[in-house]
Scaffold this motif. Structure first.
Motif, PDB file in Angstrom:
ATOM      1  N   CYS A 160       5.485   5.951   0.007  1.00  0.00           N
ATOM      2  CA  CYS A 160       4.971   4.751   0.297  1.00  0.00           C
ATOM      3  C   CYS A 160       5.530   3.850   1.375  1.00  0.00           C
ATOM      4  CB  CYS A 160       4.590   4.069  -1.084  1.00  0.00           C
ATOM      5  SG  CYS A 160       3.764   2.403  -0.929  1.00  0.00           S
ATOM      6  N   ALA A 161       6.881   3.894   1.266  1.00  0.00           N
ATOM      7  CA  ALA A 161       7.562   2.974   2.339  1.00  0.00           C
ATOM      8  C   ALA A 161       7.500   3.297   3.581  1.00  0.00           C
ATOM      9  CB  ALA A 161       8.983   2.716   1.567  1.00  0.00           C
ATOM     10  N   ALA A 162       7.616   4.584   3.662  1.00  0.00           N
ATOM     11  CA  ALA A 162       7.670   5.279   4.971  1.00  0.00           C
ATOM     12  C   ALA A 162       6.263   5.265   5.543  1.00  0.00           C
ATOM     13  CB  ALA A 162       7.957   6.705   4.899  1.00  0.00           C
ATOM     14  N   ARG A 163       5.213   5.412   4.659  1.00  0.00           N
ATOM     15  CA  ARG A 163       3.793   4.942   5.156  1.00  0.00           C
ATOM     16  C   ARG A 163       3.716   3.640   5.873  1.00  0.00           C
ATOM     17  NH1 ARG A 163      -0.434   3.243   2.558  1.00  0.00           N
ATOM     18  NH2 ARG A 163       0.515   3.459   0.528  1.00  0.00           N
ATOM     19  N   ILE A 168       7.475   6.143  -4.117  1.00  0.00           N
ATOM     20  CA  ILE A 168       7.915   5.060  -3.620  1.00  0.00           C
ATOM     21  C   ILE A 168       8.506   5.383  -2.064  1.00  0.00           C
ATOM     22  CG2 ILE A 168       7.792   3.631  -5.811  1.00  0.00           C
ATOM     23  CD1 ILE A 168      11.040   4.005  -5.599  1.00  0.00           C
ATOM     24  N   ASP A 169       9.337   6.249  -2.108  1.00  0.00           N
ATOM     25  CA  ASP A 169       9.854   6.446  -0.702  1.00  0.00           C
ATOM     26  C   ASP A 169       8.888   6.699   0.418  1.00  0.00           C
ATOM     27  OD1 ASP A 169      12.326   5.795  -1.744  1.00  0.00           O
ATOM     28  OD2 ASP A 169      13.022   8.038  -1.507  1.00  0.00           O
ATOM     29  N   PHE A 203       0.276  -1.246  -1.980  1.00  0.00           N
ATOM     30  CA  PHE A 203       0.346  -0.718  -3.176  1.00  0.00           C
ATOM     31  C   PHE A 203       0.673   0.975  -3.213  1.00  0.00           C
ATOM     32  CE2 PHE A 203      -1.783  -4.559  -4.285  1.00  0.00           C
ATOM     33  CZ  PHE A 203      -0.940  -4.869  -5.378  1.00  0.00           C
ATOM     34  N   VAL A 204       1.480   1.425  -4.159  1.00  0.00           N
ATOM     35  CA  VAL A 204       1.728   2.684  -4.105  1.00  0.00           C
ATOM     36  C   VAL A 204       0.776   3.460  -4.647  1.00  0.00           C
ATOM     37  CG1 VAL A 204       3.469   4.508  -5.108  1.00  0.00           C
ATOM     38  CG2 VAL A 204       4.277   2.189  -4.691  1.00  0.00           C
ATOM     39  N   ASN A 205       0.234   4.459  -3.907  1.00  0.00           N
ATOM     40  CA  ASN A 205      -1.140   5.301  -4.166  1.00  0.00           C
ATOM     41  C   ASN A 205      -0.672   6.439  -5.244  1.00  0.00           C
ATOM     42  OD1 ASN A 205      -2.740   4.266  -2.200  1.00  0.00           O
ATOM     43  ND2 ASN A 205      -1.861   5.619  -0.656  1.00  0.00           N
ATOM     44  N   ARG A 209      16.391   1.990   4.044  1.00  0.00           N
ATOM     45  CA  ARG A 209      17.091   1.999   2.624  1.00  0.00           C
ATOM     46  C   ARG A 209      16.301   1.088   1.636  1.00  0.00           C
ATOM     47  NH1 ARG A 209      18.830   5.729   5.172  1.00  0.00           N
ATOM     48  NH2 ARG A 209      21.070   6.478   5.435  1.00  0.00           N
ATOM     49  N   GLN A 210      16.525   1.654   0.621  1.00  0.00           N
ATOM     50  CA  GLN A 210      15.891   0.658  -0.730  1.00  0.00           C
ATOM     51  C   GLN A 210      16.933  -0.341  -0.936  1.00  0.00           C
ATOM     52  OE1 GLN A 210      15.205   1.645  -5.349  1.00  0.00           O
ATOM     53  NE2 GLN A 210      14.245   3.135  -4.078  1.00  0.00           N
TER      54      GLN A 210
END
Length: 224
Positions: free
Chosen positions: A58-61, A55-56, A48-50, A75-76
Motif C-alpha cells: 500500500c505504501a509503495a502504491r 501495508i508495504d 487506506f490499505v486495500n 522505510r517504515q
C-alpha cells in the motif's frame, strides 16, 4: 463463518513522508486535505490499505500514485494509533518515509495532487498527528545517514561537495566545518571526483562528484 464479530472494526491506512532536498533546504511534500474530516488542513499524503494488499504494498502504491516513481528508498517509521487521532473513525496509520531527488518529480503530478514542497523548518500545523510522524521520520533518517549513504538519493547523480555538505547540514540541523568535511570525503573511496565542472551554481566552476555504489558495496564501513 464470521470470525471476530464481537470486536469493533478498525481502519488501517498509510501516510507517507516524502523528503526532498532543494536550494540547500530539506523539504517535505504536503498538501491540503481534500476529504472530511479535516478538509482543507495541511496534511501528509496517504490512503487506506486495500483488502488485497499488505501495508508495504500500500505504501509503495501510494508513493507511486503521488510521484510517478518506482523503487524509491522507503522505510517504515511506525504505527500511530491513538484512539482519538482521527475524528472520523477508529484509524490506525502506518507511516513511511521516502527519499527522492526533487528534480525527478514531474511538476504536472505535483500540480495534479495539489501538493507543495515545504521547508521542514517551517512546517505548518498538520492534520492529526502528522507532525509527530514527520519528527519521528526525521530522527530515523538522521541516524540512518550516519551509517549508510542514503543521502545520495536526495541528490542528482552529479553533485558538488558544497551541495553534499549542505545536505548533511540540512538533515543534521547544524553547520559542519568545511575543512574537516572535505577531509572526510577524501577518505571515502565511493565518492568519486569526475572531470566535469558545475558552471551553473558556481561562478568559478566547481568539480562534480558522484556516488559509486559498487565501491561502497565492496567496503561499506561508512560513518560521517
Amino acid at each position: 463463518m464470521n470470525y471476530y464479530i464481537e470486536y469493533a472494526k478498525v481502519w488501517v491506512s498509510v501516510d507517507v513522508i516524502i523528503f526532498g532536498f532543494d536550494e540547500g533546504k530539506l523539504k517535505v511534500l504536503i498538501g491540503r486535505r481534500q476529504m472530511d474530516p479535516g478538509r482543507g488542513a495541511w496534511s501528509l499524503y496517504g490512503g487506506f490499505v486495500n483488502a488485497n494488499e499488505g501495508i508495504d504494498e500500500c505504501a509503495a502504491r501510494t508513493l507511486q500514485e503521488l510521484t510517478g516513481l518506482k523503487n524509491l528508498y522507503m522505510r517504515q517509521v511506525g504505527a500511530f494509533g491513538a484512539v482519538d487521532r482521527d475524528p472520523g473513525e477508529r484509524v490506525v496509520s502506518i507511516a513511511y518515509y521516502a527519499l527522492i531527488n526533487v528534480k525527478d518529480y514531474d511538476e504536472s503530478l505535483r500540480q495534479e495532487h495539489s501538493v507543495e514542497w515545504v521547508d521542514i523548518n517551517h512546517l505548518p500545523q498538520l492534520y492529526s498527528d502528522h507532525n509527530a510522524m514527520v519528527s519521528q521520520a526525521m530522527r530515523m533518517m538522521q541516524q540512518k545517514m550516519k551509517v549508510e549513504p542514503i543521502g545520495f538519493r536526495l541528490l542528482p547523480q552529479l553533485f558538488t561537495l558544497t551541495q553534499l555538505q549542505r545536505l548533511y547540514e540540512a538533515v543534521g540541523g547544524q553547520e559542519i566545518d568545511k575543512r574537516n568535511f572535505r577531509k572526510r570525503i577524501k577518505e571515502m573511496g565511493f565518492i568519486e571526483k569526475t572531470n566535469l565542472i558545475d558552471k551553473v551554481s558556481s561562478k568559478r566552476g566547481a568539480a562534480l562528484y558522484r556516488f559509486n555504489k559498487k565501491v561502497y558495496n565492496e567496503d561499506p564501513n561508512f560513518k560521517l
